[in-house]
Design a protein around this motif. Sequence first.
Motif, mmCIF file in Angstrom:
data_model
loop_
_atom_site.group_PDB
_atom_site.id
_atom_site.type_symbol
_atom_site.label_atom_id
_atom_site.label_comp_id
_atom_site.label_asym_id
_atom_site.label_seq_id
_atom_site.Cartn_x
_atom_site.Cartn_y
_atom_site.Cartn_z
ATOM 1 N N LYS A 122 0.828 -1.205 0.000
ATOM 2 C CA LYS A 122 0.000 0.000 0.000
ATOM 3 C C LYS A 122 0.863 1.257 0.000
ATOM 4 C CE LYS A 122 -4.174 -1.816 2.266
ATOM 5 N NZ LYS A 122 -5.032 -1.736 3.477
ATOM 6 N N ASN A 123 1.932 1.220 0.810
ATOM 7 C CA ASN A 123 2.823 2.378 0.887
ATOM 8 C C ASN A 123 3.516 2.624 -0.444
ATOM 9 O OD1 ASN A 123 2.178 2.773 3.564
ATOM 10 N ND2 ASN A 123 3.971 1.711 4.362
ATOM 11 N N GLU A 124 3.978 1.544 -1.079
ATOM 12 C CA GLU A 124 4.646 1.685 -2.378
ATOM 13 C C GLU A 124 3.673 2.240 -3.413
ATOM 14 O OE1 GLU A 124 6.334 -2.052 -3.406
ATOM 15 O OE2 GLU A 124 7.976 -1.897 -1.953
ATOM 16 N N TYR A 125 2.449 1.752 -3.375
ATOM 17 C CA TYR A 125 1.436 2.246 -4.318
ATOM 18 C C TYR A 125 1.181 3.738 -4.090
ATOM 19 C CZ TYR A 125 -3.131 3.079 -6.422
ATOM 20 O OH TYR A 125 -4.168 3.606 -7.148
ATOM 21 N N LEU A 126 1.055 4.124 -2.798
ATOM 22 C CA LEU A 126 0.797 5.528 -2.483
ATOM 23 C C LEU A 126 1.950 6.405 -2.953
ATOM 24 C CD1 LEU A 126 -0.816 7.783 -1.142
ATOM 25 C CD2 LEU A 126 0.275 7.188 1.031
ATOM 26 N N VAL A 127 3.197 5.966 -2.683
ATOM 27 C CA VAL A 127 4.368 6.751 -3.092
ATOM 28 C C VAL A 127 4.413 6.896 -4.608
ATOM 29 C CG1 VAL A 127 6.893 6.745 -3.198
ATOM 30 C CG2 VAL A 127 5.737 6.240 -1.048
ATOM 31 N N ASN A 128 4.129 5.811 -5.329
ATOM 32 C CA ASN A 128 4.119 5.876 -6.797
ATOM 33 C C ASN A 128 3.062 6.852 -7.300
ATOM 34 O OD1 ASN A 128 6.165 4.006 -7.080
ATOM 35 N ND2 ASN A 128 4.779 2.258 -7.200
ATOM 36 N N GLN A 129 1.882 6.816 -6.673
ATOM 37 C CA GLN A 129 0.808 7.717 -7.089
ATOM 38 C C GLN A 129 1.150 9.173 -6.756
ATOM 39 O OE1 GLN A 129 -2.050 6.857 -8.888
ATOM 40 N NE2 GLN A 129 -0.799 5.018 -9.094
ATOM 41 N N LEU A 130 1.762 9.381 -5.598
ATOM 42 C CA LEU A 130 2.160 10.744 -5.207
ATOM 43 C C LEU A 130 3.208 11.289 -6.172
ATOM 44 C CD1 LEU A 130 2.378 10.422 -1.326
ATOM 45 C CD2 LEU A 130 0.759 11.827 -2.598
ATOM 46 N N ASN A 131 4.194 10.467 -6.528
ATOM 47 C CA ASN A 131 5.228 10.922 -7.453
ATOM 48 C C ASN A 131 4.652 11.211 -8.834
ATOM 49 O OD1 ASN A 131 7.719 11.068 -6.027
ATOM 50 N ND2 ASN A 131 7.716 8.843 -5.850
ATOM 51 N N ASP A 173 5.473 16.804 14.446
ATOM 52 C CA ASP A 173 4.223 16.683 13.692
ATOM 53 C C ASP A 173 4.016 15.223 13.308
ATOM 54 O OD1 ASP A 173 2.048 16.829 12.058
ATOM 55 O OD2 ASP A 173 2.982 18.052 10.499
ATOM 56 N N GLY A 174 3.235 14.520 14.115
ATOM 57 C CA GLY A 174 2.986 13.107 13.867
ATOM 58 C C GLY A 174 2.186 12.839 12.613
ATOM 59 N N ASP A 175 1.545 13.859 12.053
ATOM 60 C CA ASP A 175 0.740 13.694 10.839
ATOM 61 C C ASP A 175 1.495 14.086 9.581
ATOM 62 O OD1 ASP A 175 -1.612 12.800 12.131
ATOM 63 O OD2 ASP A 175 -2.046 14.855 12.759
ATOM 64 N N SER A 176 2.792 14.364 9.707
ATOM 65 C CA SER A 176 3.564 14.759 8.524
ATOM 66 C C SER A 176 3.620 13.599 7.532
ATOM 67 C CB SER A 176 4.976 15.179 8.925
ATOM 68 O OG SER A 176 5.646 14.121 9.572
ATOM 69 N N LEU A 177 3.624 13.942 6.248
ATOM 70 C CA LEU A 177 3.688 12.959 5.167
ATOM 71 C C LEU A 177 5.112 12.946 4.636
ATOM 72 C CD1 LEU A 177 2.380 11.025 3.099
ATOM 73 C CD2 LEU A 177 1.789 13.040 1.733
ATOM 74 N N CYS A 178 5.785 11.799 4.713
ATOM 75 C CA CYS A 178 7.189 11.696 4.314
ATOM 76 C C CYS A 178 7.362 10.540 3.324
ATOM 77 C CB CYS A 178 8.081 11.459 5.529
ATOM 78 S SG CYS A 178 7.860 12.637 6.888
ATOM 79 N N PHE A 179 8.060 10.775 2.227
ATOM 80 C CA PHE A 179 8.339 9.722 1.251
ATOM 81 C C PHE A 179 9.490 10.160 0.359
ATOM 82 C CE2 PHE A 179 5.302 12.626 -0.570
ATOM 83 C CZ PHE A 179 5.698 12.778 -1.890
ATOM 84 N N VAL A 180 10.070 9.208 -0.364
ATOM 85 C CA VAL A 180 11.179 9.488 -1.274
ATOM 86 C C VAL A 180 10.619 9.706 -2.679
ATOM 87 C CG1 VAL A 180 13.301 8.582 -2.308
ATOM 88 C CG2 VAL A 180 12.796 8.149 0.108
ATOM 89 N N ALA A 210 -7.256 14.066 -5.748
ATOM 90 C CA ALA A 210 -6.290 13.020 -5.422
ATOM 91 C C ALA A 210 -6.068 12.919 -3.918
ATOM 92 C CB ALA A 210 -4.968 13.290 -6.135
ATOM 93 N N VAL A 211 -6.023 14.053 -3.242
ATOM 94 C CA VAL A 211 -5.850 14.074 -1.785
ATOM 95 C C VAL A 211 -6.980 13.302 -1.110
ATOM 96 C CG1 VAL A 211 -5.916 15.565 0.257
ATOM 97 C CG2 VAL A 211 -4.465 16.173 -1.687
ATOM 98 N N GLN A 212 -8.210 13.509 -1.602
ATOM 99 C CA GLN A 212 -9.362 12.791 -1.055
ATOM 100 C C GLN A 212 -9.252 11.298 -1.353
ATOM 101 O OE1 GLN A 212 -11.739 14.104 0.820
ATOM 102 N NE2 GLN A 212 -10.975 16.208 0.639
ATOM 103 N N LYS A 213 -8.842 10.966 -2.563
ATOM 104 C CA LYS A 213 -8.740 9.566 -2.968
ATOM 105 C C LYS A 213 -7.713 8.818 -2.129
ATOM 106 C CE LYS A 213 -7.409 6.688 -6.911
ATOM 107 N NZ LYS A 213 -6.940 6.686 -8.324
ATOM 108 N N PHE A 214 -6.569 9.458 -1.871
ATOM 109 C CA PHE A 214 -5.499 8.816 -1.120
ATOM 110 C C PHE A 214 -5.705 8.912 0.392
ATOM 111 C CE2 PHE A 214 -2.680 10.267 -4.862
ATOM 112 C CZ PHE A 214 -3.122 9.197 -5.631
ATOM 113 N N ARG A 215 -6.769 9.650 0.785
ATOM 114 C CA ARG A 215 -7.074 9.851 2.204
ATOM 115 C C ARG A 215 -5.892 10.443 2.964
ATOM 116 N NH1 ARG A 215 -10.450 4.278 3.708
ATOM 117 N NH2 ARG A 215 -12.070 4.535 2.116
#
Length: 507
Positions: free
Chosen positions: A132-141, A201-208, A157-162
């Motif tokens: 799921k994380n890999e899918y989310l990162v790919n979609q974000l990129n 910020d525990g809600d921060s979004l972090c990815f490569v 997209a923000v709504q779709k990815f929750r």
Amino acid sequence: MMNIVVVDDERMIRAGIKAMIERKFTEMNVMLAADGKEALDVCRKNPVDLIITDIKMPRMDGMELIEMVQGMEVPPLVIILSGYDDFSYAKQAIRFQVMDYLLKPVDRNELFSLIEKAEEKLDAKSSLQKDKNEYLVNQLNYMLLNPQMNEAKVEEAVQKFRLHQYSSGFYAGIFQFKGSMGTLIKDELFEYIVKQVQQYDGDSLCFVDSYENLVVFTERLEGVYGVFEEDRFEKFGHLGVGISDRQTSMGKLVEAYEQANEALAYQFIFPHQTIFLYEQVKVKKEDNSIVDEPSLQKIFNQLGTDRQNEIRASLAQVFDIEKIKEYKISSLERLSEAVNKVLFDQAFHRIGEESIEVFKLYDEVGDLSNFESVHDYFHAVENLTMRLHEYMKKMQSVYVRENVMDKAIEFIHENAHKDLNMAVVSNHISLNYSYFSHAFKEYTGKNFVDYLKKVRIEKAKKLLAESDNKILEVSERVGFSNSKQFSRVFRDLEGVSPKEYREKSYN
């Protein structure tokens, strides 16, 4: 390794279960709690994978504990431990999705079986979460790099990815390392940065991202700034971060990312700086005067002359780094394009492909992204320019030595019937292969291969007209390896076949 909490108000029971588990599963970390309240504190302070809990306990019973942990971000698995075979507990257990029900006294084999089952569930869950994380990162990129993503589509997209909604606004930060390091070390350092950011910020979004930089979307910048309070990164290379303006709409997610990227690009001009704010770089202006094509043309004209010091001085003047710092980085990019076009491309066409070894640095110098800083880029430009200068200077000395080229021409005519190539001729007159290639073309107007073909065909024409040799014999006598190649070259140069030429000569 699995983290387990054993919860029971009887000390001997919880200690006994701990001992059983640790003897069988030596790698597992088993923590103890005397009641639900104590267990909840343990869960809040440590990552917990599995709770084995009694039902009836003081202060907070097992069912209340189970209900409380269901609200955690990652709820642990639960095994109920009780001496009461009560159907009401089983019904509640089903409601809270408890994994299983274990009666006292505990049967060790049954306990071990349930723990192994918990491991399998956690592994499957981890694998699913990873997917799921890999899918989310790919979609974000994809979203961040897609030019068709307007503000409305980003909101969708923000709504779709929750994704988390930053109600008080957010910033984008992009961390980038300059320097070489292994993937594992880089991952470890990125993991450290994420922990620092999420402390605030525990809600921060972090990815490569697709450029292998660490992207952070966060409401608070304290965690981003806190990363640089330690010097742990110095031995690995320079770390920099670009930070966007504060955005209030989630539809600005892509814009924030682009702002952070633009800010981070100035690490190229300010290699010793660590934090780059978009609010500081966005006010910089374009400067077309940086692109001084007349000065670059002057430098090109001086290549090969005795004006080495003037060339260096002119390059330093064109690359006025302190002036470059005042303007947008796009001004430097245009300067780089002008250097390629006016200086290096012209030199390439002047010297020719035969001297390609002089240009083995050209591909690297032609692209700013191959360098870590503007200083490195300037030194590479200067180095290549001076190499071209020395090369062309040596060429000039060849041009004035026409007797050397005449000697080469004479050698070619005398030995055209042999297996002749440019290396043989350049060695005969003691000239560097590349220097000879360029000088020969300048002197004759033809490259070596075409010139040799012309000489051989002229000799063939004479033999065809003045002798009775067969065409195969003529071909061999003038240096062609086979008659088919001879006929093809003859027709290309003369417009007729050797046979037709002979017939015409006899008439």
